[in-house]
Design a protein around this motif. Structure first.
Motif, PDB file in Angstrom:
ATOM      1  N   VAL A 204      43.515  30.857  40.919  1.00  0.00           N
ATOM      2  CA  VAL A 204      42.333  31.285  40.172  1.00  0.00           C
ATOM      3  C   VAL A 204      42.589  31.438  38.680  1.00  0.00           C
ATOM      4  O   VAL A 204      41.647  31.328  37.883  1.00  0.00           O
ATOM      5  CB  VAL A 204      41.736  32.587  40.762  1.00  0.00           C
ATOM      6  N   VAL A 205      43.841  31.666  38.250  1.00  0.00           N
ATOM      7  CA  VAL A 205      44.089  31.792  36.810  1.00  0.00           C
ATOM      8  C   VAL A 205      43.823  30.471  36.089  1.00  0.00           C
ATOM      9  O   VAL A 205      43.575  30.475  34.878  1.00  0.00           O
ATOM     10  CB  VAL A 205      45.518  32.267  36.506  1.00  0.00           C
ATOM     11  N   ALA A 206      43.870  29.361  36.815  1.00  0.00           N
ATOM     12  CA  ALA A 206      43.587  28.066  36.195  1.00  0.00           C
ATOM     13  C   ALA A 206      42.097  27.766  36.129  1.00  0.00           C
ATOM     14  O   ALA A 206      41.698  26.780  35.508  1.00  0.00           O
ATOM     15  CB  ALA A 206      44.300  26.951  36.963  1.00  0.00           C
ATOM     16  N   TYR A 207      41.275  28.611  36.759  1.00  0.00           N
ATOM     17  CA  TYR A 207      39.836  28.360  36.815  1.00  0.00           C
ATOM     18  C   TYR A 207      39.038  29.305  35.923  1.00  0.00           C
ATOM     19  O   TYR A 207      37.820  29.184  35.837  1.00  0.00           O
ATOM     20  CB  TYR A 207      39.306  28.517  38.254  1.00  0.00           C
ATOM     21  N   GLY A 208      39.723  30.245  35.277  1.00  0.00           N
ATOM     22  CA  GLY A 208      39.015  31.277  34.548  1.00  0.00           C
ATOM     23  C   GLY A 208      38.664  30.948  33.117  1.00  0.00           C
ATOM     24  O   GLY A 208      37.985  31.742  32.447  1.00  0.00           O
ATOM     25  N   GLY A 209      39.103  29.791  32.627  1.00  0.00           N
ATOM     26  CA  GLY A 209      38.860  29.456  31.234  1.00  0.00           C
ATOM     27  C   GLY A 209      39.837  30.175  30.314  1.00  0.00           C
ATOM     28  O   GLY A 209      40.598  31.048  30.733  1.00  0.00           O
ATOM     29  N   ASP A 210      39.783  29.825  29.039  1.00  0.00           N
ATOM     30  CA  ASP A 210      40.744  30.383  28.089  1.00  0.00           C
ATOM     31  C   ASP A 210      40.606  31.887  27.919  1.00  0.00           C
ATOM     32  O   ASP A 210      41.579  32.571  27.616  1.00  0.00           O
ATOM     33  CB  ASP A 210      40.581  29.706  26.722  1.00  0.00           C
ATOM     34  N   GLY A 211      39.418  32.414  28.108  1.00  0.00           N
ATOM     35  CA  GLY A 211      39.207  33.834  27.829  1.00  0.00           C
ATOM     36  C   GLY A 211      39.140  34.712  29.056  1.00  0.00           C
ATOM     37  O   GLY A 211      38.519  35.777  29.016  1.00  0.00           O
ATOM     38  N   TRP A 212      39.746  34.294  30.174  1.00  0.00           N
ATOM     39  CA  TRP A 212      39.634  35.093  31.388  1.00  0.00           C
ATOM     40  C   TRP A 212      40.277  36.460  31.188  1.00  0.00           C
ATOM     41  O   TRP A 212      41.201  36.630  30.404  1.00  0.00           O
ATOM     42  CB  TRP A 212      40.211  34.367  32.590  1.00  0.00           C
ATOM     43  N   THR A 213      39.742  37.419  31.907  1.00  0.00           N
ATOM     44  CA  THR A 213      40.278  38.779  31.879  1.00  0.00           C
ATOM     45  C   THR A 213      40.599  39.222  33.298  1.00  0.00           C
ATOM     46  O   THR A 213      40.126  38.622  34.270  1.00  0.00           O
ATOM     47  CB  THR A 213      39.263  39.766  31.270  1.00  0.00           C
ATOM     48  N   LEU A 214      41.369  40.285  33.409  1.00  0.00           N
ATOM     49  CA  LEU A 214      41.715  40.801  34.729  1.00  0.00           C
ATOM     50  C   LEU A 214      40.460  41.215  35.492  1.00  0.00           C
ATOM     51  O   LEU A 214      40.325  40.922  36.688  1.00  0.00           O
ATOM     52  CB  LEU A 214      42.671  41.986  34.589  1.00  0.00           C
ATOM     53  N   ASP A 215      39.535  41.884  34.823  1.00  0.00           N
ATOM     54  CA  ASP A 215      38.312  42.309  35.496  1.00  0.00           C
ATOM     55  C   ASP A 215      37.520  41.113  36.006  1.00  0.00           C
ATOM     56  O   ASP A 215      36.914  41.177  37.088  1.00  0.00           O
ATOM     57  CB  ASP A 215      37.446  43.136  34.545  1.00  0.00           C
ATOM     58  N   ARG A 216      37.527  40.038  35.248  1.00  0.00           N
ATOM     59  CA  ARG A 216      36.783  38.846  35.661  1.00  0.00           C
ATOM     60  C   ARG A 216      37.398  38.248  36.931  1.00  0.00           C
ATOM     61  O   ARG A 216      36.681  37.942  37.888  1.00  0.00           O
ATOM     62  CB  ARG A 216      36.779  37.823  34.528  1.00  0.00           C
ATOM     63  N   LEU A 217      38.707  38.091  36.940  1.00  0.00           N
ATOM     64  CA  LEU A 217      39.360  37.559  38.137  1.00  0.00           C
ATOM     65  C   LEU A 217      39.165  38.483  39.322  1.00  0.00           C
ATOM     66  O   LEU A 217      38.991  38.031  40.455  1.00  0.00           O
ATOM     67  CB  LEU A 217      40.858  37.353  37.890  1.00  0.00           C
ATOM     68  N   ALA A 218      39.227  39.783  39.060  1.00  0.00           N
ATOM     69  CA  ALA A 218      39.161  40.758  40.157  1.00  0.00           C
ATOM     70  C   ALA A 218      37.844  40.662  40.920  1.00  0.00           C
ATOM     71  O   ALA A 218      37.797  40.944  42.124  1.00  0.00           O
ATOM     72  CB  ALA A 218      39.353  42.167  39.609  1.00  0.00           C
ATOM     73  N   ARG A 219      36.780  40.263  40.255  1.00  0.00           N
ATOM     74  CA  ARG A 219      35.500  40.119  40.947  1.00  0.00           C
ATOM     75  C   ARG A 219      35.609  39.067  42.047  1.00  0.00           C
ATOM     76  O   ARG A 219      35.152  39.277  43.176  1.00  0.00           O
ATOM     77  CB  ARG A 219      34.413  39.736  39.953  1.00  0.00           C
ATOM     78  N   TRP A 220      36.229  37.930  41.743  1.00  0.00           N
ATOM     79  CA  TRP A 220      36.321  36.816  42.687  1.00  0.00           C
ATOM     80  C   TRP A 220      37.356  37.106  43.779  1.00  0.00           C
ATOM     81  O   TRP A 220      37.096  36.854  44.962  1.00  0.00           O
ATOM     82  CB  TRP A 220      36.649  35.534  41.934  1.00  0.00           C
ATOM     83  N   VAL A 221      38.495  37.627  43.379  1.00  0.00           N
ATOM     84  CA  VAL A 221      39.509  37.991  44.370  1.00  0.00           C
ATOM     85  C   VAL A 221      38.991  39.115  45.261  1.00  0.00           C
ATOM     86  O   VAL A 221      39.249  39.141  46.469  1.00  0.00           O
ATOM     87  CB  VAL A 221      40.818  38.388  43.669  1.00  0.00           C
ATOM     88  N   GLY A 222      38.232  40.022  44.681  1.00  0.00           N
ATOM     89  CA  GLY A 222      37.661  41.110  45.469  1.00  0.00           C
ATOM     90  C   GLY A 222      36.715  40.604  46.546  1.00  0.00           C
ATOM     91  O   GLY A 222      36.651  41.171  47.649  1.00  0.00           O
ATOM     92  N   HIS A 223      35.987  39.531  46.248  1.00  0.00           N
ATOM     93  CA  HIS A 223      35.047  39.008  47.241  1.00  0.00           C
ATOM     94  C   HIS A 223      35.787  38.394  48.429  1.00  0.00           C
ATOM     95  O   HIS A 223      35.400  38.640  49.585  1.00  0.00           O
ATOM     96  CB  HIS A 223      34.120  37.975  46.602  1.00  0.00           C
ATOM     97  N   VAL A 224      36.835  37.618  48.169  1.00  0.00           N
ATOM     98  CA  VAL A 224      37.568  37.054  49.309  1.00  0.00           C
ATOM     99  C   VAL A 224      38.266  38.162  50.094  1.00  0.00           C
ATOM    100  O   VAL A 224      38.393  38.072  51.328  1.00  0.00           O
ATOM    101  CB  VAL A 224      38.573  35.963  48.878  1.00  0.00           C
TER     102      VAL A 224
END
Length: 281
Positions: A204-224
């Motif tokens: 998922v770190v490769a899908y977040g774009g240049d400005g990804w943040t931990l909170d942004r990733l956590a939303r998607w990981v939280g869903h799975v």
């Protein structure tokens, strides 16, 4: 406090002198060798204790050469490689013979066919499904490598082969940078209803774009996590592809932060326990 030791279920290695990788021509940032020695140095610093090699979509005639190469790397003991998830072509008529040959290669623990670069109808073919179903006999899990839009096709394949165990790679490859949430989230919830499917928290770190943040990733990981539960999640580094999103140290640190409030038992499932059950390592 000691960090949980990680079994990395998604390690790619590249040696362009040894094998052929046609797809690298379209991936300039990754178009060089990625040796085990370089990975091992970082892995040991990060608390990764062992890994499963994940096939790298080599040219089709070289598939079994790749297995041989990784068997040699495992024997070298440069870093503990506990198994190989080998490439396979279930759409091919000689796939049953290939499965028979794999029975003599005990380091092979599973099979993957990259589908996100193939026509959608590949996984819908009768021969493809018949051959995937054959994997239930030797109990080799099948890694599902599909784009988010192809998740319904993955669900169809799972439903057509209910005796096979599946692992959904990279959280179903969500378009995090584009915030394409609704269809992905609905399809993740649907595929998670199949008890023979687990999910790999990777990529998922490769899908977040240049400005990804931990909170942004956590939303998607939280869903799975909500859909599959820690009992059906495993962790993958996706090295070297993770270098496109900050690198292995960033991904390990981000994951540890996202699961810091999990119970010790649930973290152990994510980082090693689920993988040990899926691939019997």
């Amino acid at each position: 406090m000691q960090a949980d030791t990680i079994l990395d279920t998604h390690l790619h290695l590249v040696d362009r002198d040894r094998l052929d990788y046609p797809w690298l021509a379209d991936a300039p940032p990754l178009q060089h060798d990625w040796p085990l020695e370089a990975y091992a140095t970082q892995a040991r610093q990060l608390g990764i204790g062992s890994a499963l090699f994940m096939e790298v979509d080599v040219a089709e005639p070289r598939i079994e050469d790749e297995i041989t190469w990784v068997e040699e790397l495992a024997a070298s003991q440069v870093f503990p490689i506990r198994g190989i998830i080998a490439s396979g072509r279930p759409e091919a008529g000689d796939f049953p013979a290939y499965l028979d040959r794999l029975a003599d290669r005990p380091l092979v623990k599973g099979i993957r066919r990259v589908l996100h670069t193939m026509p959608d109808e590949t996984s819908q073919g009768a021969l493809f499904r018949e051959n995937v179903a054959r994997m239930a006999g030797p109990d080799l899990p099948f890694d599902l490598c599909v784009l988010a839009r192809q998740l319904p096709l993955a669900i169809e394949l799972v439903d057509a082969t209910p005796d096979v165990r599946f692992v959904l790679d990279h959280c179903g490859v969500p378009d995090i940078a584009g915030d394409a949430w609704d269809d992905w989230a609905r399809n993740i919830e649907e595929i998670a209803r199949r008890p023979n499917v687990s999910c790999k928290v990777s990529g998922v770190v490769a899908y977040g774009g240049d400005g990804w943040t931990l909170d942004r990733l956590a939303r998607w990981v939280g869903h799975v996590t909500e859909c599959f539960g820690p009992q059906r999640l495993c962790w993958g580094g996706d090295w070297p592809v993770c270098t496109l999103g900050g690198g292995l140290p960033t991904w390990v640190a981000s994951t540890r932060a996202m699961v810091a409030d999990w119970s010790a038992a649930d973290r152990a499932r994510l980082f090693s326990g689920t993988a040990e059950e899926i691939w019997k390592v």
